[in-house]
Design a protein around this motif. Structure first.
Motif, PDB file in Angstrom:
ATOM      1  N   LEU A  61       0.900  -0.846  -0.035  1.00 52.88           N
ATOM      2  CA  LEU A  61      -0.065  -0.148  -0.213  1.00 52.88           C
ATOM      3  C   LEU A  61       1.280   0.263  -0.289  1.00 52.88           C
ATOM      4  CD1 LEU A  61      -3.389   1.352   0.150  1.00 52.88           C
ATOM      5  CD2 LEU A  61      -2.678   0.936   2.897  1.00 52.88           C
ATOM      6  N   ILE A  62       0.930   1.472  -0.690  1.00 55.16           N
ATOM      7  CA  ILE A  62       1.390   2.784  -0.782  1.00 55.16           C
ATOM      8  C   ILE A  62       0.430   4.181  -1.335  1.00 55.16           C
ATOM      9  CG2 ILE A  62       2.743   4.471  -3.222  1.00 55.16           C
ATOM     10  CD1 ILE A  62       3.852   1.558  -2.331  1.00 55.16           C
ATOM     11  N   LEU A  63       1.091   5.290   0.259  1.00 59.90           N
ATOM     12  CA  LEU A  63       0.496   6.304   0.803  1.00 59.90           C
ATOM     13  C   LEU A  63       1.500   7.673  -0.184  1.00 59.90           C
ATOM     14  CD1 LEU A  63      -0.242   4.644   2.837  1.00 59.90           C
ATOM     15  CD2 LEU A  63      -0.211   6.696   4.072  1.00 59.90           C
ATOM     16  N   PHE A  64       0.730   8.283  -1.465  1.00 55.73           N
ATOM     17  CA  PHE A  64       0.806   9.563  -2.276  1.00 55.73           C
ATOM     18  C   PHE A  64       0.751  10.706  -2.127  1.00 55.73           C
ATOM     19  CE2 PHE A  64       0.724  10.933  -6.534  1.00 55.73           C
ATOM     20  CZ  PHE A  64       2.798  11.384  -6.413  1.00 55.73           C
ATOM     21  N   ASN A  65       1.111  11.493  -1.916  1.00 57.15           N
ATOM     22  CA  ASN A  65       0.903  13.399  -1.677  1.00 57.15           C
ATOM     23  C   ASN A  65       0.959  13.328  -2.846  1.00 57.15           C
ATOM     24  OD1 ASN A  65      -0.047  15.575  -1.007  1.00 57.15           O
ATOM     25  ND2 ASN A  65       1.429  15.949   0.878  1.00 57.15           N
ATOM     26  N   SER A  69      -7.088  18.985  -7.910  1.00 56.43           N
ATOM     27  CA  SER A  69      -7.192  18.042  -6.589  1.00 56.43           C
ATOM     28  C   SER A  69      -5.570  18.095  -5.959  1.00 56.43           C
ATOM     29  CB  SER A  69      -8.104  17.554  -5.993  1.00 56.43           C
ATOM     30  OG  SER A  69      -9.156  18.024  -6.626  1.00 56.43           O
ATOM     31  N   GLU A  70      -5.058  18.293  -4.671  1.00 50.15           N
ATOM     32  CA  GLU A  70      -4.232  17.581  -3.964  1.00 50.15           C
ATOM     33  C   GLU A  70      -4.510  16.519  -3.055  1.00 50.15           C
ATOM     34  OE1 GLU A  70      -1.634  21.657  -3.073  1.00 50.15           O
ATOM     35  OE2 GLU A  70      -3.756  22.034  -3.633  1.00 50.15           O
ATOM     36  N   GLY A  71      -3.381  16.010  -2.462  1.00 44.64           N
ATOM     37  CA  GLY A  71      -3.522  15.296  -0.959  1.00 44.64           C
ATOM     38  C   GLY A  71      -3.424  13.575  -1.995  1.00 44.64           C
ATOM     39  N   LEU A  72      -3.695  12.470  -0.525  1.00 41.15           N
ATOM     40  CA  LEU A  72      -3.576  11.803  -0.367  1.00 41.15           C
ATOM     41  C   LEU A  72      -4.077  10.056  -1.426  1.00 41.15           C
ATOM     42  CD1 LEU A  72      -2.907   9.228   0.829  1.00 41.15           C
ATOM     43  CD2 LEU A  72      -4.344   9.335   3.041  1.00 41.15           C
ATOM     44  N   LEU A  73      -3.102  10.522  -2.447  1.00 40.32           N
ATOM     45  CA  LEU A  73      -3.927   8.871  -2.887  1.00 40.32           C
ATOM     46  C   LEU A  73      -3.363   8.027  -3.401  1.00 40.32           C
ATOM     47  CD1 LEU A  73      -5.453   8.234  -6.463  1.00 40.32           C
ATOM     48  CD2 LEU A  73      -2.899   9.187  -7.306  1.00 40.32           C
ATOM     49  N   LEU A  74      -3.980   6.726  -2.818  1.00 35.60           N
ATOM     50  CA  LEU A  74      -3.138   5.372  -2.371  1.00 35.60           C
ATOM     51  C   LEU A  74      -3.792   4.340  -3.170  1.00 35.60           C
ATOM     52  CD1 LEU A  74      -6.183   4.655   0.841  1.00 35.60           C
ATOM     53  CD2 LEU A  74      -3.838   5.405   1.201  1.00 35.60           C
ATOM     54  N   LEU A  75      -2.084   3.558  -3.212  1.00 35.45           N
ATOM     55  CA  LEU A  75      -2.142   2.783  -4.628  1.00 35.45           C
ATOM     56  C   LEU A  75      -1.596   1.694  -4.099  1.00 35.45           C
ATOM     57  CD1 LEU A  75      -0.361   5.460  -5.232  1.00 35.45           C
ATOM     58  CD2 LEU A  75      -0.085   4.396  -7.236  1.00 35.45           C
ATOM     59  N   THR A  76      -2.464   0.166  -4.792  1.00 35.89           N
ATOM     60  CA  THR A  76      -2.342  -0.971  -4.542  1.00 35.89           C
ATOM     61  C   THR A  76      -1.626  -2.193  -5.255  1.00 35.89           C
ATOM     62  OG1 THR A  76      -2.971  -2.379  -2.877  1.00 35.89           O
ATOM     63  CG2 THR A  76      -4.420  -1.259  -3.765  1.00 35.89           C
ATOM     64  N   ASP A  77      -1.035  -3.192  -4.301  1.00 36.57           N
ATOM     65  CA  ASP A  77      -1.372  -4.272  -5.251  1.00 36.57           C
ATOM     66  C   ASP A  77      -1.920  -5.676  -5.969  1.00 36.57           C
ATOM     67  OD1 ASP A  77      -0.287  -5.133  -3.396  1.00 36.57           O
ATOM     68  OD2 ASP A  77       1.257  -5.947  -4.005  1.00 36.57           O
ATOM     69  N   ASP A  78      -3.332  -5.343  -4.617  1.00 38.99           N
ATOM     70  CA  ASP A  78      -3.817  -6.116  -3.603  1.00 38.99           C
ATOM     71  C   ASP A  78      -6.008  -5.643  -4.543  1.00 38.99           C
ATOM     72  OD1 ASP A  78      -6.344  -7.433  -2.834  1.00 38.99           O
ATOM     73  OD2 ASP A  78      -5.089  -7.573  -0.914  1.00 38.99           O
ATOM     74  N   GLY A  79      -5.859  -6.236  -5.447  1.00 40.20           N
ATOM     75  CA  GLY A  79      -6.975  -5.556  -5.933  1.00 40.20           C
ATOM     76  C   GLY A  79      -8.510  -5.744  -5.063  1.00 40.20           C
ATOM     77  N   ARG A  80      -8.507  -6.610  -4.493  1.00 47.45           N
ATOM     78  CA  ARG A  80      -9.785  -6.888  -3.636  1.00 47.45           C
ATOM     79  C   ARG A  80      -9.726  -5.766  -2.349  1.00 47.45           C
ATOM     80  NH1 ARG A  80      -9.626 -13.181  -0.959  1.00 47.45           N
ATOM     81  NH2 ARG A  80     -11.143 -13.826  -2.498  1.00 47.45           N
ATOM     82  N   LEU A  81      -8.064  -4.809  -1.858  1.00 47.13           N
ATOM     83  CA  LEU A  81      -8.441  -4.020  -1.510  1.00 47.13           C
ATOM     84  C   LEU A  81      -8.583  -2.880  -1.964  1.00 47.13           C
ATOM     85  CD1 LEU A  81      -6.974  -1.868   1.097  1.00 47.13           C
ATOM     86  CD2 LEU A  81      -4.989  -2.867   0.370  1.00 47.13           C
ATOM     87  N   GLN A  82      -8.023  -2.827  -3.069  1.00 48.62           N
ATOM     88  CA  GLN A  82      -8.148  -2.004  -4.275  1.00 48.62           C
ATOM     89  C   GLN A  82      -9.990  -1.463  -4.121  1.00 48.62           C
ATOM     90  OE1 GLN A  82      -7.004  -2.232  -8.163  1.00 48.62           O
ATOM     91  NE2 GLN A  82      -6.822  -0.410  -8.772  1.00 48.62           N
ATOM     92  N   VAL A  85      -2.196  12.194   4.824  1.00 44.95           N
ATOM     93  CA  VAL A  85      -1.093  12.089   4.240  1.00 44.95           C
ATOM     94  C   VAL A  85      -0.172  12.934   5.195  1.00 44.95           C
ATOM     95  CG1 VAL A  85      -2.360  14.050   3.691  1.00 44.95           C
ATOM     96  CG2 VAL A  85      -0.670  13.560   1.626  1.00 44.95           C
ATOM     97  N   GLU A  86      -0.439  13.155   6.144  1.00 43.70           N
ATOM     98  CA  GLU A  86      -0.072  13.487   7.253  1.00 43.70           C
ATOM     99  C   GLU A  86       1.237  13.820   7.287  1.00 43.70           C
ATOM    100  OE1 GLU A  86      -0.322  15.472  11.924  1.00 43.70           O
ATOM    101  OE2 GLU A  86      -1.286  13.815  10.835  1.00 43.70           O
ATOM    102  N   GLY A  87       2.230  13.849   7.689  1.00 42.11           N
ATOM    103  CA  GLY A  87       4.078  13.874   7.120  1.00 42.11           C
ATOM    104  C   GLY A  87       4.313  13.916   5.841  1.00 42.11           C
ATOM    105  N   ILE A  88       4.169  13.667   4.924  1.00 43.85           N
ATOM    106  CA  ILE A  88       4.035  13.186   3.997  1.00 43.85           C
ATOM    107  C   ILE A  88       4.288  14.864   2.486  1.00 43.85           C
ATOM    108  CG2 ILE A  88       3.909  11.547   1.504  1.00 43.85           C
ATOM    109  CD1 ILE A  88       2.725   9.633   3.209  1.00 43.85           C
ATOM    110  N   ALA A  89       5.592  15.259   1.797  1.00 47.98           N
ATOM    111  CA  ALA A  89       5.360  16.070   1.030  1.00 47.98           C
ATOM    112  C   ALA A  89       4.981  15.913   0.030  1.00 47.98           C
ATOM    113  CB  ALA A  89       7.117  16.768   0.923  1.00 47.98           C
ATOM    114  N   GLY A 129       3.773  15.148  -3.448  1.00 44.19           N
ATOM    115  CA  GLY A 129       5.066  14.199  -4.960  1.00 44.19           C
ATOM    116  C   GLY A 129       5.978  13.240  -3.988  1.00 44.19           C
ATOM    117  N   ALA A 130       5.967  13.390  -2.984  1.00 38.53           N
ATOM    118  CA  ALA A 130       6.640  12.004  -1.498  1.00 38.53           C
ATOM    119  C   ALA A 130       5.581  10.979  -1.879  1.00 38.53           C
ATOM    120  CB  ALA A 130       7.472  12.520  -1.351  1.00 38.53           C
ATOM    121  N   PHE A 131       5.972  10.051  -1.103  1.00 37.78           N
ATOM    122  CA  PHE A 131       5.050   8.670  -0.641  1.00 37.78           C
ATOM    123  C   PHE A 131       5.738   7.770   0.279  1.00 37.78           C
ATOM    124  CE2 PHE A 131       7.450   6.664  -4.402  1.00 37.78           C
ATOM    125  CZ  PHE A 131       8.066   5.219  -4.257  1.00 37.78           C
ATOM    126  N   ALA A 132       4.767   7.238   0.913  1.00 32.35           N
ATOM    127  CA  ALA A 132       5.316   6.490   1.812  1.00 32.35           C
ATOM    128  C   ALA A 132       4.774   4.983   1.473  1.00 32.35           C
ATOM    129  CB  ALA A 132       4.434   6.709   3.014  1.00 32.35           C
TER     130      ALA A 132
END
Length: 182
Positions: free
Chosen positions: A4-8, A48-61, A169-173, A175-178
């Protein structure tokens, strides 16, 4: 284990890895995320800006993006105007849009949040006040928050998705991701 990728997502970036519809190059996720096999769980408009989630899991998506699961999505929204509580009440009870009534949203007026600067900055007019709202919805219609605020006479100037469920997205600049586990 699911990735799970948390992207700003910065302003002006498409919520996809390629842009086949535009003759001019527009920024895409591929300029920021070089991880193979992950896909966005939902969308976030280009303006718009902010949190976009990315995943490799179809069910989670599906659990994140599908409105049936009513996962809360919280936005920090700068609007034109100086809304009072009565002005926000229609958002709290549901707003009629062209595609039907929205579900009630949680809406609170907040002080201006300490956010990163937006590039380009929003247009500010000295004669028109602006305010900040925290809006939580449990649907995901196209441009829903912008359409809701416009419907009650509060045009959106800046829209930042702050959280989806417990992910933030708190703490993620910008263009960066966690990366975290789902």
């Amino acid at each position: 284990m699911s990735r799970l990728i948390l992207f700003n997502k910065p302003f002006g970036v498409l919520s996809q890895f390629t842009d086949s519809k535009s003759p001019t190059e527009r920024a895409t996720l591929s300029e920021f995320i070089a991880i193979k096999g992950v896909y966005p769980a939902g969308r976030l408009d280009r303006d718009s800006e902010g949190l976009l989630l990315l995943t490799d899991d179809g069910r989670l998506q599906a659990r994140i993006a599908d409105p049936r699961f009513k996962m809360p999505k919280t936005y920090l929204v700068q609007v034109e105007g100086d809304p009072q509580d009565a002005d926000l009440e229609p958002l709290r009870t549901g707003v009629r849009l062209k595609d039907g009534m929205t579900l009630p949203a949680e809406v609170v007026r907040i002080d201006a949040p300490d956010l990163w600067p937006r590039n380009p900055p929003i247009r500010e007019r000295k004669s028109v006040p602006d305010s900040w709202l925290r809006i939580t919805i449990r649907e995901g219609r196209n441009r829903q928050v912008r359409r809701m605020t416009a419907a009650v006479g509060l045009p959106t100037l800046r829209l930042v998705r702050w959280s989806i469920g417990d992910w933030t997205v708190e703490g993620i600049a910008p263009g960066a991701f966690a990366e975290t586990s789902a």
